[in-house]
Design a protein around this motif. Structure first.
Motif, mmCIF file in Angstrom:
data_model
loop_
_atom_site.group_PDB
_atom_site.id
_atom_site.type_symbol
_atom_site.label_atom_id
_atom_site.label_comp_id
_atom_site.label_asym_id
_atom_site.label_seq_id
_atom_site.Cartn_x
_atom_site.Cartn_y
_atom_site.Cartn_z
ATOM 1 N N LEU A 141 -6.575 6.047 -2.283
ATOM 2 C CA LEU A 141 -6.293 6.441 -0.708
ATOM 3 C C LEU A 141 -7.280 6.428 0.202
ATOM 4 C CD1 LEU A 141 -4.252 7.940 1.072
ATOM 5 C CD2 LEU A 141 -4.883 9.833 -0.030
ATOM 6 N N VAL A 142 -8.533 6.941 -0.168
ATOM 7 C CA VAL A 142 -9.669 7.166 0.686
ATOM 8 C C VAL A 142 -10.206 5.930 1.107
ATOM 9 C CG1 VAL A 142 -12.017 8.059 1.075
ATOM 10 C CG2 VAL A 142 -10.171 9.453 -0.033
ATOM 11 N N ARG A 143 -10.166 4.846 0.512
ATOM 12 C CA ARG A 143 -10.517 3.515 0.679
ATOM 13 C C ARG A 143 -9.811 2.944 1.753
ATOM 14 N NH1 ARG A 143 -13.228 2.049 -5.095
ATOM 15 N NH2 ARG A 143 -15.302 2.618 -4.436
ATOM 16 N N THR A 144 -8.668 3.426 2.181
ATOM 17 C CA THR A 144 -7.516 2.887 3.140
ATOM 18 C C THR A 144 -8.135 3.692 4.582
ATOM 19 O OG1 THR A 144 -5.795 4.588 3.024
ATOM 20 C CG2 THR A 144 -5.637 2.664 1.679
ATOM 21 N N PHE A 145 -9.013 4.681 4.259
ATOM 22 C CA PHE A 145 -9.433 5.398 5.608
ATOM 23 C C PHE A 145 -8.401 5.942 6.403
ATOM 24 C CE2 PHE A 145 -12.644 2.056 4.810
ATOM 25 C CZ PHE A 145 -13.773 2.791 4.231
#
Length: 156
Positions: A107-111
């Motif tokens: 999720l975080v890597r989708t910013f």
């Protein structure tokens, strides 16, 4: 299959009923306190809280709260933080914590709220289970200590 779902009016009560094992209570705040902290942070522009229920299929097994913090005068970069991770005492030892953290990293890597260089977290020095879990996912201790907890970071 593990999935993250936003906390809503429909799942709020189930979320605040989740509890860690008795011997883990000193490591993690209650979910009710965490959700109250999310409200306070949001209302005071202290980052963007991202609280989620952790589900295994249709069963809520845990809670995780992230926050997105934009660079400020005392920091030089935007960052995502894992503020809380708890798996209910009835569901521990089944890999749900690691699976939930894997979902969080994805999720975080989708910013979702903005670019950042890292995902950070902290844990009590004596919490070997947390230390082992986070290290297995690529988190590296920074040497920093925040509120008595060791800080670890995953480069995004």
């Amino acid at each position: 299959m593990i999935e993250l779902q936003k906390i809503t009016e429909d799942n709020f009560n189930d979320c605040i009923k989740l509890e860690p094992k008795e011997e883990q209570r000193s490591y993690v705040a209650s979910n009710l306190l965490s959700l109250a902290e999310a409200y306070v942070a949001l209302s005071n522009n202290e980052g963007i809280p991202m609280p989620y229920a952790i589900y295994n299929n249709d069963v809520m097994v845990g809670f995780i709260m992230l926050v997105y913090i934009e660079a400020a005068e005392d920091t030089d970069e935007n960052t995502y933080w894992v503020c809380r991770l708890m798996i209910d005492k009835e569901y521990q030892g089944k890999g749900y914590g690691k699976d939930a953290m894997t979902k969080v990293i994805e999720l975080v890597r989708t910013f979702p709220y903005g670019k950042a260089l890292a995902l950070s977290l902290s844990y009590e020095p004596e919490n070997i289970v947390a230390k082992t879990l986070y290290a297995s996912l690529g988190f590296v201790e920074t040497g920093d200590i925040e509120d008595g907890e060791l800080v670890a970071k995953l480069t995004l």
